[in-house]
Structures are given as structure tokens and as C-alpha cells.
Design a protein around this motif. Structure first.
Motif, PDB file in Angstrom:
ATOM      1  N   MET A 178       0.857  -1.017   0.010  1.00 38.54           N
ATOM      2  CA  MET A 178      -0.004   0.076  -0.028  1.00 38.54           C
ATOM      3  C   MET A 178       0.795   1.231  -0.003  1.00 38.54           C
ATOM      4  O   MET A 178       1.851   1.327   0.660  1.00 38.54           O
ATOM      5  CB  MET A 178      -0.817  -0.160   1.284  1.00 38.54           C
ATOM      6  N   VAL A 235      -4.309   0.148  -7.265  1.00 39.92           N
ATOM      7  CA  VAL A 235      -4.856   0.398  -6.074  1.00 39.92           C
ATOM      8  C   VAL A 235      -5.907   1.406  -6.119  1.00 39.92           C
ATOM      9  O   VAL A 235      -5.643   2.557  -6.611  1.00 39.92           O
ATOM     10  CB  VAL A 235      -3.759   0.751  -5.200  1.00 39.92           C
ATOM     11  N   ASP A 274      -8.652   3.641  -1.371  1.00 42.03           N
ATOM     12  CA  ASP A 274      -7.924   2.801  -0.547  1.00 42.03           C
ATOM     13  C   ASP A 274      -6.681   3.624   0.019  1.00 42.03           C
ATOM     14  O   ASP A 274      -6.172   3.779   1.210  1.00 42.03           O
ATOM     15  CB  ASP A 274      -7.568   1.748  -0.964  1.00 42.03           C
ATOM     16  N   ASP A 283      -7.566   6.377   2.245  1.00 39.05           N
ATOM     17  CA  ASP A 283      -8.025   6.124   3.808  1.00 39.05           C
ATOM     18  C   ASP A 283      -6.917   5.724   4.407  1.00 39.05           C
ATOM     19  O   ASP A 283      -6.489   6.210   5.715  1.00 39.05           O
ATOM     20  CB  ASP A 283      -9.012   4.680   3.605  1.00 39.05           C
ATOM     21  N   SER A 284      -5.674   5.065   3.680  1.00 45.34           N
ATOM     22  CA  SER A 284      -4.287   4.908   4.137  1.00 45.34           C
ATOM     23  C   SER A 284      -3.681   6.102   4.628  1.00 45.34           C
ATOM     24  O   SER A 284      -3.058   6.164   5.742  1.00 45.34           O
ATOM     25  CB  SER A 284      -3.472   4.239   3.274  1.00 45.34           C
TER      26      SER A 284
END
Length: 115
Positions: A1, A19, A23, A26-27
Motif C-alpha cells: 500500500m 490500487v 484505499d 484512507d491509508s
């Protein structure tokens, strides 16, 4: 990630896999530096609405740490005006961010250097 630590310090290997952008966001929001910046970004975006057009041209929200909203004023008179309105600014910032976010307001005068 993916993460904000920089390419030189990556612990994970890069992958060609796609990706979803949600995501990634959010990371990033799980990292302290990004999550702390969101409330001040919200205030900066809404600043003219919260303090009025004239005061917003002479002041800006600088940080929000531990419930203390730091506001930078361009000169002494505008700093005095912001101090006079500090309780109202706190109340409006609270409404914009949610209860318990802003406990107090601190004003600092930081004149811009004009040549």
C-alpha cells in the motif's frame, strides 16, 4: 500500500498492481500528519464564511493543536479585532468542525514582509 514516508524509506516492495484511490486516501488519513491537517484545511476553506470577508483577508487559521486554534493576523489592529471576536470565532469554528474540537483561540501577529 502506498504511504507518505517517501520512496527511500519504503519497507514494502513496489508492485505494478492498481490500487483504488479511495484505499490510498484512507491509508493516508490513518497517518497522524494528514489527519491533523484536515480540520485546519476545513477552517481555511470556510474562513471567509466563518469570520467575514474583511477579517478573512487579514487573518488565517494556522494550526489546531490540543483544542487551541492558532490564528495569524497580518498586523496589530487586525490582531486586536480577532482577539475581540475570539469567542465568536471559537463558536463558529466549533460549529464547522464539531463539538469539542476548538476549546480556545490564540491570536499571533505575523506581519508580512513587503519590500
Amino acid at each position: 500500500m502506498p504511504h507518505s514516508k517517501g520512496f527511500g524509506r519504503r519497507a514494502d516492495r513496489r508492485t505494478p498492481d492498481l490500487v483504488p484511490i479511495g484505499d490510498v486516501v484512507d491509508s493516508l488519513m490513518e497517518e497522524d500528519v494528514f489527519s491533523r491537517g484536515m480540520p485546519i484545511a476545513t477552517l481555511a476553506r470556510r474562513w471567509p464564511e466563518l469570520v467575514g470577508e474583511r477579517l478573512s483577508r487579514a487573518t488565517q487559521p494556522a494550526s489546531l493543536e490540543g483544542g487551541v486554534l492558532l490564528i495569524r493576523a497580518s498586523d496589530g489592529p487586525w490582531g486586536a479585532q480577532a482577539r475581540y471576536l475570539a469567542d465568536e470565532i471559537r463558536d463558529r469554528a466549533e460549529m464547522a468542525l464539531g463539538t469539542g474540537s476548538v476549546k480556545s483561540v490564540r491570536i499571533v501577529v505575523t506581519p508580512s514582509s513587503k519590500e
